[in-house]
Write an enzyme that holds these catalytic residues in place. Structure first.
Site, PDB file in Angstrom:
ATOM      1  N   HIS A   1     -28.476  36.711   5.201  1.00 43.13           N
ATOM      2  CA  HIS A   1     -29.152  37.979   4.938  1.00 43.13           C
ATOM      3  C   HIS A   1     -30.649  37.711   4.888  1.00 43.13           C
ATOM      4  CE1 HIS A   1     -25.494  40.222   4.165  1.00 43.13           C
ATOM      5  NE2 HIS A   1     -25.080  39.277   3.347  1.00 43.13           N
TER       6      HIS A   1
ATOM      7  N   CYS B   1     -22.292  38.215   7.553  1.00 50.00           N
ATOM      8  CA  CYS B   1     -21.493  38.147   6.328  1.00 50.00           C
ATOM      9  C   CYS B   1     -20.142  38.846   6.501  1.00 50.00           C
ATOM     10  CB  CYS B   1     -22.286  38.712   5.157  1.00 50.00           C
ATOM     11  SG  CYS B   1     -21.756  38.080   3.539  1.00 50.00           S
TER      12      CYS B   1
END
EC number: 6.3.5.13
Length: 236
Positions: free
Chosen positions: A194, A96
């Site tokens: 994630h 990310c």
């Protein structure tokens, strides 16, 4: 490994800035899957006030909010240790915010372009909508293929340049642009996943280990494989 007589060095970069979404789990699962195969490991935590060591084997970067992301990128660029480690062949796995800042450029909270670390040929900016939810994607065949799953929560949109290759093709979810998810270039991998990503995708953890230690002994299926299948079933 950096030294065949030493332990596999897993370097967790800036947990004080880039660990918003439980990305410590990536370090823990790498260590566990290595040690189950008799590979000694050393986990090195590098705070943002510390220099990044060059002698590591696998470097991990996690997610973070806009301001910590900017600070992390500035410090990594001025330090230079991560870039030197990548140039000498270390594996890098960035998630990310970490994925965006290891690229050539990324956008701040107003979508102004800022320079990244420059070890992955991607450029990121802000999309019109936020990508939130489960994502499923098929890994590039040359990396061994397989389906990966994770949770995305980002407004970034990432363009993959000619020196890099998409990590995977999206089945459901947004990822880079609604068609691809993540990118890789040599032994540098970036992703929006994630979950954390590596506990949810044990074969992806093993891919990183193989980059540094070569062939791996197989492991019997365990909770990691069960979690992977459960998350796939829930997302599709």
């Amino acid at each position: 490994m950096s030294d065949t007589s030493s332990a596999l060095r897993i370097v967790w970069i800036y947990p004080d800035l880039l660990s918003t979404y439980g990305d410590q789990g990536n370090a823990l699962i790498l260590r566990r899957r290595a040690e189950l195969r008799g590979i000694r490991t050393e986990l090195v935590r590098v705070l943002s006030s510390d220099p990044v060591p060059v002698e590591g084997d696998i470097y991990l970067l996690g997610g973070g909010e806009d301001r910590p992301q900017i600070l992390a990128a500035e410090r990594l660029r001025s330090d230079g240790g991560l870039k030197r480690a990548a140039e000498r062949g270390a594996a890098v796995f960035a998630v990310c915010a970490g994925y965006q800042i290891i690229g050539e450029s990324y956008g701040d909270d107003a979508d102004n372009p800022l320079p990244g670390v420059g070890i992955l040929d991607v450029r990121s900016g802000r999309g019109e909508t936020r990508a939130v939810g489960e994502i499923v994607a098929d890994v590039a065949p040359e990396l061994g293929g397989g389906r990966i799953t994770g949770f995305e929560n980002h407004q970034g949109r990432t363009a993959v340049g000619p020196s890099a290759v998409p990590l995977s093709r999206t089945v459901t979810g947004i990822g880079n642009d609604g068609q691809t998810e993540g990118a890789y270039q040599g032994q540098v991998i970036g992703t929006y996943l994630h979950g954390p990503a590596l506990p949810r995708n044990p074969h992806l953890a093993d891919l990183l280990l193989r980059m540094r230690v070569g062939d791996l002994a197989p492991l019997p299926p365990s909770w990691g494989e069960a979690l992977h299948q459960e998350r796939l079933a829930a997302a599709l």
